[in-house]
Design a protein around this motif. Structure first.
Motif, PDB file in Angstrom:
ATOM      1  N   TRP A  12       0.829  -1.210   0.000  1.00 15.87           N
ATOM      2  CA  TRP A  12       0.000   0.000   0.000  1.00 15.87           C
ATOM      3  C   TRP A  12       0.860   1.256   0.000  1.00 15.87           C
ATOM      4  O   TRP A  12       0.592   2.210  -0.748  1.00 15.87           O
ATOM      5  CB  TRP A  12      -0.916  -0.010   1.214  1.00 15.87           C
ATOM      6  CG  TRP A  12      -1.887   1.123   1.239  1.00 15.87           C
ATOM      7  CD1 TRP A  12      -3.054   1.240   0.560  1.00 15.87           C
ATOM      8  CD2 TRP A  12      -1.735   2.340   1.990  1.00 15.87           C
ATOM      9  NE1 TRP A  12      -3.661   2.436   0.839  1.00 15.87           N
ATOM     10  CE2 TRP A  12      -2.874   3.139   1.710  1.00 15.87           C
ATOM     11  CE3 TRP A  12      -0.767   2.831   2.872  1.00 15.87           C
ATOM     12  CZ2 TRP A  12      -3.049   4.384   2.282  1.00 15.87           C
ATOM     13  CZ3 TRP A  12      -0.942   4.078   3.428  1.00 15.87           C
ATOM     14  CH2 TRP A  12      -2.078   4.845   3.138  1.00 15.87           C
ATOM     15  N   LEU A  13       1.920   1.251   0.805  1.00 12.20           N
ATOM     16  CA  LEU A  13       2.826   2.402   0.829  1.00 12.20           C
ATOM     17  C   LEU A  13       3.542   2.560  -0.510  1.00 12.20           C
ATOM     18  O   LEU A  13       3.734   3.688  -1.002  1.00 12.20           O
ATOM     19  CB  LEU A  13       3.841   2.245   1.965  1.00 12.20           C
ATOM     20  CG  LEU A  13       3.266   2.309   3.383  1.00 12.20           C
ATOM     21  CD1 LEU A  13       4.365   2.037   4.411  1.00 12.20           C
ATOM     22  CD2 LEU A  13       2.626   3.654   3.647  1.00 12.20           C
ATOM     23  N   GLY A  14       3.954   1.428  -1.113  1.00 10.97           N
ATOM     24  CA  GLY A  14       4.567   1.495  -2.432  1.00 10.97           C
ATOM     25  C   GLY A  14       3.612   2.034  -3.479  1.00 10.97           C
ATOM     26  O   GLY A  14       3.998   2.829  -4.352  1.00 10.97           O
ATOM     27  N   GLY A  15       2.350   1.625  -3.417  1.00  6.94           N
ATOM     28  CA  GLY A  15       1.339   2.162  -4.329  1.00  6.94           C
ATOM     29  C   GLY A  15       1.149   3.652  -4.153  1.00  6.94           C
ATOM     30  O   GLY A  15       0.987   4.393  -5.135  1.00  6.94           O
ATOM     31  N   CYS A  16       1.173   4.097  -2.900  1.00  7.58           N
ATOM     32  CA  CYS A  16       1.054   5.542  -2.651  1.00  7.58           C
ATOM     33  C   CYS A  16       2.225   6.301  -3.272  1.00  7.58           C
ATOM     34  O   CYS A  16       2.043   7.378  -3.876  1.00  7.58           O
ATOM     35  CB  CYS A  16       1.002   5.798  -1.147  1.00  7.58           C
ATOM     36  SG  CYS A  16      -0.506   5.238  -0.340  1.00  7.58           S
ATOM     37  N   GLY A  17       3.435   5.723  -3.128  1.00  9.09           N
ATOM     38  CA  GLY A  17       4.603   6.378  -3.719  1.00  9.09           C
ATOM     39  C   GLY A  17       4.533   6.434  -5.235  1.00  9.09           C
ATOM     40  O   GLY A  17       4.824   7.476  -5.849  1.00  9.09           O
ATOM     41  N   ILE A  18       4.149   5.312  -5.864  1.00 11.05           N
ATOM     42  CA  ILE A  18       4.036   5.289  -7.324  1.00 11.05           C
ATOM     43  C   ILE A  18       2.958   6.262  -7.806  1.00 11.05           C
ATOM     44  O   ILE A  18       3.141   6.984  -8.804  1.00 11.05           O
ATOM     45  CB  ILE A  18       3.737   3.864  -7.803  1.00 11.05           C
ATOM     46  CG1 ILE A  18       4.924   2.951  -7.501  1.00 11.05           C
ATOM     47  CG2 ILE A  18       3.433   3.835  -9.291  1.00 11.05           C
ATOM     48  CD1 ILE A  18       4.657   1.493  -7.799  1.00 11.05           C
ATOM     49  N   LEU A  19       1.844   6.294  -7.106  1.00 12.25           N
ATOM     50  CA  LEU A  19       0.773   7.223  -7.475  1.00 12.25           C
ATOM     51  C   LEU A  19       1.231   8.667  -7.342  1.00 12.25           C
ATOM     52  O   LEU A  19       0.935   9.513  -8.206  1.00 12.25           O
ATOM     53  CB  LEU A  19      -0.452   6.972  -6.597  1.00 12.25           C
ATOM     54  CG  LEU A  19      -1.660   7.882  -6.824  1.00 12.25           C
ATOM     55  CD1 LEU A  19      -2.186   7.723  -8.241  1.00 12.25           C
ATOM     56  CD2 LEU A  19      -2.750   7.585  -5.803  1.00 12.25           C
ATOM     57  N   GLY A  20       1.974   8.962  -6.276  1.00 10.64           N
ATOM     58  CA  GLY A  20       2.469  10.321  -6.095  1.00 10.64           C
ATOM     59  C   GLY A  20       3.430  10.740  -7.194  1.00 10.64           C
ATOM     60  O   GLY A  20       3.355  11.871  -7.701  1.00 10.64           O
ATOM     61  N   VAL A  21       4.326   9.828  -7.589  1.00 13.01           N
ATOM     62  CA  VAL A  21       5.265  10.143  -8.675  1.00 13.01           C
ATOM     63  C   VAL A  21       4.510  10.364  -9.984  1.00 13.01           C
ATOM     64  O   VAL A  21       4.822  11.289 -10.758  1.00 13.01           O
ATOM     65  CB  VAL A  21       6.302   9.013  -8.821  1.00 13.01           C
ATOM     66  CG1 VAL A  21       7.162   9.236 -10.061  1.00 13.01           C
ATOM     67  CG2 VAL A  21       7.186   8.946  -7.587  1.00 13.01           C
ATOM     68  N   GLY A  22       3.504   9.532 -10.248  1.00 15.51           N
ATOM     69  CA  GLY A  22       2.721   9.696 -11.469  1.00 15.51           C
ATOM     70  C   GLY A  22       1.986  11.020 -11.513  1.00 15.51           C
ATOM     71  O   GLY A  22       1.963  11.706 -12.552  1.00 15.51           O
ATOM     72  N   VAL A  23       1.397  11.414 -10.372  1.00 16.67           N
ATOM     73  CA  VAL A  23       0.691  12.703 -10.330  1.00 16.67           C
ATOM     74  C   VAL A  23       1.668  13.850 -10.508  1.00 16.67           C
ATOM     75  O   VAL A  23       1.384  14.838 -11.223  1.00 16.67           O
ATOM     76  CB  VAL A  23      -0.078  12.822  -8.999  1.00 16.67           C
ATOM     77  CG1 VAL A  23      -0.664  14.219  -8.840  1.00 16.67           C
ATOM     78  CG2 VAL A  23      -1.195  11.781  -8.929  1.00 16.67           C
ATOM     79  N   TRP A  24       2.845  13.741  -9.897  1.00 16.09           N
ATOM     80  CA  TRP A  24       3.849  14.798 -10.035  1.00 16.09           C
ATOM     81  C   TRP A  24       4.319  14.939 -11.479  1.00 16.09           C
ATOM     82  O   TRP A  24       4.456  16.054 -11.994  1.00 16.09           O
ATOM     83  CB  TRP A  24       5.019  14.491  -9.113  1.00 16.09           C
ATOM     84  CG  TRP A  24       6.136  15.469  -9.239  1.00 16.09           C
ATOM     85  CD1 TRP A  24       6.172  16.749  -8.761  1.00 16.09           C
ATOM     86  CD2 TRP A  24       7.392  15.260  -9.908  1.00 16.09           C
ATOM     87  NE1 TRP A  24       7.365  17.355  -9.083  1.00 16.09           N
ATOM     88  CE2 TRP A  24       8.146  16.451  -9.784  1.00 16.09           C
ATOM     89  CE3 TRP A  24       7.948  14.181 -10.578  1.00 16.09           C
ATOM     90  CZ2 TRP A  24       9.418  16.590 -10.313  1.00 16.09           C
ATOM     91  CZ3 TRP A  24       9.223  14.307 -11.102  1.00 16.09           C
ATOM     92  CH2 TRP A  24       9.943  15.495 -10.973  1.00 16.09           C
ATOM     93  N   LEU A  25       4.548  13.806 -12.144  1.00 19.76           N
ATOM     94  CA  LEU A  25       4.956  13.863 -13.545  1.00 19.76           C
ATOM     95  C   LEU A  25       3.855  14.430 -14.427  1.00 19.76           C
ATOM     96  O   LEU A  25       4.110  15.191 -15.363  1.00 19.76           O
ATOM     97  CB  LEU A  25       5.332  12.455 -14.040  1.00 19.76           C
ATOM     98  CG  LEU A  25       6.639  11.868 -13.507  1.00 19.76           C
ATOM     99  CD1 LEU A  25       6.821  10.446 -14.027  1.00 19.76           C
ATOM    100  CD2 LEU A  25       7.821  12.731 -13.895  1.00 19.76           C
TER     101      LEU A  25
END
Length: 321
Positions: free
Chosen positions: A104-117
């Motif tokens: 879940w934490l990894g998913g949050c990180g990936i989602l955050g990077v995607g939104v930032w990009l």
């Protein structure tokens, strides 16, 4: 004066009705022992050692003793097995909660990077004209969201031992695992057709290079050609059809400078980008396979653990129903 052991004690017990004539009277040996008799008024009588011994040495007594020992042994075995099973289930539950929390934490990180990009960067847009939404940012957002949902279901289901959540986690993870296997099979089965379609689609995407509203695609091609030291999809001449002249983007130049793509073709990269990227993937094939195997192993363990906890929850609910 201490009395010798050979002296007779004056305390004697009266003979009972069971004693035979001529038998010596019982002496006091430090413990009162009452024989069962009709004249034991109000006294609690206990059988003598011979009677107790006879009770357990008889045929029926031996059966009772064996049955009691067998029952005790079975009870101890069941108790030990229940304790071991409870410990295993507790360890399984904690392990599943821990790993799903990491997911879940990894998913949050990936989602955050995607939104930032997606918000700040246009450098990682798609190279395809037919799939404009298939960008790195959108892929990261989709993958992060899926991982977050699955991790949340598994974590909450393991903590609460909820059958619906565990079953939902199992079904979603199984569907993703089957889709991954199907995608790999189709990729190897139609590899030649996929190569031809990809090259054709990338060449169509070159027509949008430098046009208005396609800044992401333009930046993506510039980054690929600069990093991989290549030019065009299959050759640098692919750009001639785009500009309708002998010209390439400045990112194809050996040494970047403004309008260097109009100069001598000897100063351009000539290697095809498609083959360069394909060669890079083949060089890192071991790393890709290791990553794929680790992902598959993690998914299989998640399927096994979730189904084990689901079956245990069903057994407990059935037992206490």
């Amino acid at each position: 004066m201490r009395r010798s052991s050979t002296d007779e004690t004056p305390y004697r017990r009266s003979p009972s009705l069971d004693s035979k004539p001529g038998s010596p009277p019982l002496r006091y040996s430090g413990e009162y022992e009452y024989r069962s008799s009709p004249f034991s008024f109000g006294f609690r009588t206990t059988p003598g050692p011979q009677a107790a011994k006879g009770r357990y040495t008889s045929e029926q007594g031996r059966k009772y003793v064996v049955f009691y020992l067998d029952l005790s042994f079975i009870f101890l075995l069941e108790l030990r097995r229940c304790r071991m099973a409870e410990g295993c289930m507790r360890a399984l539950r904690y392990g599943m909660v821990f790993f799903n929390l990491l997911f879940w934490l990894g998913g949050c990180g990936i989602l955050g990077v995607g939104v930032w990009l997606s918000v700040t960067q246009g450098n990682f847009a798609t190279l395809s004209s037919s799939l404009p939404s298939l960008s790195a940012a959108n892929l990261l957002i989709a993958v992060g969201t899926i991982i977050m949902v699955i991790g949340c279901l598994g974590c909450v289901g393991a903590v609460k031992e909820s059958r619906p959540l565990l079953l939902s986690f199992f079904i979603l993870l199984l569907l993703i695992f089957l889709l991954e296997i199907l995608s790999i099979i189709l990729f190897f089965a139609y590899q030649d057709q996929i190569d031809q379609y990809a090259q054709s689609d990338l060449k169509k995407g070159l027509q949008l290079f430098g046009t208005e509203g396609n800044v992401g695609l333009t930046n993506a091609w510039s980054i690929v050609q600069t990093d991989f030291r290549c030019c065009g999809v299959t050759n640098h001449t692919d750009w001639f059809e785009v500009y309708n002249t002998t010209r390439v983007p400045d990112s194809c130049c050996l040494e970047y400078s403004d309008n260097c793509g109009l100069e001598n073709p000897g100063t351009w990269w000539t290697a095809p980008c498609y083959e360069r990227v394909k060669s890079w993937l083949q060089e890192n094939l071991v790393v890709l396979w290791i990553f794929a195997l680790c992902t598959a192993l993690t998914q299989i363990l998640g399927l096994v653990f979730s189904m084990t906890m689901f079956c245990q929850a069903v057994k407990v609910e059935t037992f206490y129903a």
